[in-house]
Design a protein around this motif. Structure first.
Motif, PDB file in Angstrom:
ATOM      1  N   PRO A 405       0.856  -1.195   0.000  1.00 20.10           N
ATOM      2  CA  PRO A 405       0.000   0.000   0.000  1.00 20.10           C
ATOM      3  C   PRO A 405       0.890   1.242   0.000  1.00 20.10           C
ATOM      4  O   PRO A 405       2.030   1.188   0.450  1.00 20.10           O
ATOM      5  CB  PRO A 405      -0.765  -0.126   1.321  1.00 20.10           C
ATOM      6  N   ASP A 406       0.373   2.331  -0.548  1.00 19.15           N
ATOM      7  CA  ASP A 406       1.138   3.583  -0.594  1.00 19.15           C
ATOM      8  C   ASP A 406       0.489   4.535   0.404  1.00 19.15           C
ATOM      9  O   ASP A 406      -0.482   5.208   0.096  1.00 19.15           O
ATOM     10  CB  ASP A 406       1.063   4.141  -2.025  1.00 19.15           C
ATOM     11  N   VAL A 407       1.018   4.547   1.611  1.00 16.79           N
ATOM     12  CA  VAL A 407       0.293   5.247   2.670  1.00 16.79           C
ATOM     13  C   VAL A 407       1.260   5.878   3.674  1.00 16.79           C
ATOM     14  O   VAL A 407       2.229   5.259   4.110  1.00 16.79           O
ATOM     15  CB  VAL A 407      -0.694   4.254   3.355  1.00 16.79           C
ATOM     16  N   ASN A 408       0.994   7.139   4.007  1.00 17.37           N
ATOM     17  CA  ASN A 408       1.790   7.876   4.999  1.00 17.37           C
ATOM     18  C   ASN A 408       1.106   7.866   6.358  1.00 17.37           C
ATOM     19  O   ASN A 408      -0.115   7.727   6.445  1.00 17.37           O
ATOM     20  CB  ASN A 408       1.941   9.337   4.563  1.00 17.37           C
ATOM     21  N   ASN A 409       1.888   8.102   7.400  1.00 19.73           N
ATOM     22  CA  ASN A 409       1.355   8.289   8.756  1.00 19.73           C
ATOM     23  C   ASN A 409       0.428   7.178   9.244  1.00 19.73           C
ATOM     24  O   ASN A 409      -0.713   7.420   9.662  1.00 19.73           O
ATOM     25  CB  ASN A 409       0.608   9.640   8.867  1.00 19.73           C
ATOM     26  N   LEU A 430       6.324   0.336   6.023  1.00 15.77           N
ATOM     27  CA  LEU A 430       5.572   0.609   4.803  1.00 15.77           C
ATOM     28  C   LEU A 430       6.177   1.817   4.099  1.00 15.77           C
ATOM     29  O   LEU A 430       6.160   1.937   2.878  1.00 15.77           O
ATOM     30  CB  LEU A 430       4.098   0.874   5.126  1.00 15.77           C
ATOM     31  N   LYS A 431       6.716   2.717   4.904  1.00 15.00           N
ATOM     32  CA  LYS A 431       7.349   3.946   4.443  1.00 15.00           C
ATOM     33  C   LYS A 431       8.055   4.534   5.644  1.00 15.00           C
ATOM     34  O   LYS A 431       7.796   4.111   6.768  1.00 15.00           O
ATOM     35  CB  LYS A 431       6.245   4.947   4.040  1.00 15.00           C
ATOM     36  N   GLU A 432       8.879   5.545   5.419  1.00 11.22           N
ATOM     37  CA  GLU A 432       9.549   6.170   6.556  1.00 11.22           C
ATOM     38  C   GLU A 432       8.512   6.729   7.537  1.00 11.22           C
ATOM     39  O   GLU A 432       8.661   6.606   8.751  1.00 11.22           O
ATOM     40  CB  GLU A 432      10.467   7.279   6.054  1.00 11.22           C
TER      41      GLU A 432
END
Ligand SMILES: *[C@@H]1O[C@H](CO)[C@@H](O)[C@H](O)[C@H]1NC(C)=O
Ligand SMILES: *[C@@H]1O[C@H](CO)[C@@H](O)[C@H](O)[C@H]1NC(C)=O
Length: 476
Positions: A405-409, A430-432
């Motif tokens: 998934p492309d998801v922040n926070n 998933l991301k930083e």
């Protein structure tokens, strides 16, 4: 008088046959509801919701239930914490205690718990015909949440509030997917034990159950379970064997040994208890069971040990009634159980099939996709065959990105003995801005709980990190 009551009651309950379930559904622990807590003010309310968010021609509506606790709300500009409901009835406990509750207190947040459509009392239709279930899917449920938040923000006191989501299990998926699909509506979310990959032939579940019994109980425990299950399958071959099997497993009547779906159901009876124990295991629990195997608490022979363990864990008073027809009957009622099975047929699979090698469950070959698909076909529609199931899972993985998934926070939490963790992202961030925390020896959704004295140091650290990160999102 007392004796009379006892004499009347005991035979009555003894005369009932028990139709067992055969798999463990996703569900966060509900301990908090039984815990003695100071009574706090949790109020139930309702909101009118469109049945179909994606078809302007359809103006039907239904009432969606939610609960709230405003005792700690700081007023204008303070945050709102939403506990996202999944395939169960919402209950007051999660607004009176647990990790989200403590975050809300620390940040003077307003707390809400929303109920998922078709579960509990949130019913677009009361008759769950296959036709009426067509508005049951995660796309509609996420849109319910979006609509809910938009309506909430219309109230002046929430106009400047930041929204945080928290959800466990399937509702953990919903948190990640909501933040991905509606990033403008929430500042962040905590996803506990989210199995975001839809998978039809989910043999990984029982592989983790095997690994949990191996790492906690050791080789001797594994040898006992393997022998017990192999002896069970061998016993099916002879008349004498069958009688000893029926006794060991407390069956009300002989199985239909010629029907592979009945044997699938029986295989599920065996795996289900090992699964249930693992999915809800507090530290020390599995070791305890292995000790009971070693000291003949459940029975003498390996097969008797397995049968006795299942009966003891389930608190069985009488006998198991096991026909495929009765299994189907349990999915024909208009309840959460039927709604969730529908979602597994049309969206996720999550079928806990027997692995073919390397585990104690290998011999239970009847627990396969064909068996689960047969339940979909008979309970819902002949069209719900294996090809249909694989297409359904593919659609979900395309829509939400599967394991990417492309998801922040967001905060993505897993436990290594939770069998569901293999369908989630547990080995990388998933991301930083969306870190993953995987807790050794933790099971399903354990981070959602209050801080417990039985928590490992790693679990405590993860709960603290989560609270720090959420506080940072709120202060940015
Ligand atoms: C639900 O609908 C079906 C099909 O229309 C009908 O046969 C059945 O009686 C209904 N059940 C209930 C509980 O109303
Ligand atoms: C996530 O945040 C980064 C950095 O602010 C930004 O470049 C990216 O577009 C964001 N991605 C999504 C999906 O919002």
């Amino acid at each position: 008088m007392v004796f009379l009551v006892l004499l009347l009651c005991v035979p009555l309950s003894w005369s009932q046959e028990v139709v067992p379930t055969f798999r463990v559904d996703l569900q966060p622990p509900e301990d908090l509801q039984r815990q003695a807590v100071v009574e706090r003010n949790v109020i139930t309310s309702w909101i009118t919701m469109p049945v179909d968010h994606f078809d302007p021609h359809n103006s039907d509506t239904f009432q969606m239930r939610f609960m709230y606790n405003e005792d700690y709300f700081g007023g204008d500009g303070y945050p709102v914490f939403i506990m996202v409901g999944g395939e169960w009835n919402i209950a007051e406990g999660w607004l009176r205690g647990g990790n989200m509750f403590h975050m809300a207190v620390e940040n003077q947040g307003y707390q809400i718990y929303t109920e998922h459509r078709y579960y509990g009392e949130t019913l677009p239709y009361t008759n769950f015909t296959t036709e009426n279930l067509r508005f049951l899917n995660v796309d509609q449920a996420l849109a319910d949440l979006a609509y809910f938040i938009k309506e909430l923000k219309k109230q002046p006191r929430f106009a400047n509030s930041k929204i945080i989501l928290y959800g466990g299990s399937y509702a953990g998926n919903m948190v990640l997917w909501f933040k991905q699909r509606y990033p403008h509506l929430v500042v962040g979310g905590v996803a506990s034990s989210a199995p975001i990959l839809a998978e039809i032939d989910f043999t990984g579940y029982l592989e983790v159950v095997h690994d949990a019994f191996l790492s906690e109980g050791g080789e001797q425990c594994i040898a006992t379970i393997t022998q017990g299950i192999q002896d069970t399958v061998a016993a099916m071959e002879t008349e004498a064997g069958r009688r000893s099997l029926e006794a060991a497993y407390r069956l009300c009547a002989p199985l239909d040994y010629d029907d592979k779906f009945t044997l699938g159901y029986f295989s599920g009876l065996i795996t289900w208890r090992f699964s249930g124990v693992t999915q809800t295991a507090a530290p020390g629990r599995i070791i305890n069971i292995c000790n009971n195997f070693a000291t003949n608490v459940y029975g003498e022979t390996p097969m008797q040990k397995i049968g006795g363990f299942i009966a003891a864990e389930a608190g069985l008073l009488t006998c198991w009634s096991m026909t495929f027809q009765m299994l189907i009957l349990t999915y024909s009622l208009n309840n959460n159980n039927r709604a969730w099975y529908y979602q597994t047929c049309t969206e996720y699979g999550y079928f806990q099939n027997a692995p073919s090698s390397g585990t104690v469950f290998d011999a239970l070959k009847w627990l396969d996709v064909e068996f689960y698909a047969e339940v979909c076909k008979v309970a819902f529609h002949p069209r719900f065959d294996e090809a249909f199931l694989f297409d359904a899972a593919k659609r979900v993985n395309t829509m939400f990105g599967g394991l990417h998934p492309d998801v922040n926070n967001t905060i993505n939490i897993h436990g290594t003995i939770d069998p569901w963790h293999v369908l989630g992202v547990h080995d990388r961030d998933l991301k930083e801005s969306s870190p993953t925390f995987t807790v050794p020896r933790a099971s399903h959704c354990f981070d959602m709980q209050n801080w417990l004295t039985t928590d490992t140091i790693q679990m405590t650290q993860v709960k603290q990190n989560t609270r720090r990160l959420v506080a940072r999102w709120l202060s940015d």
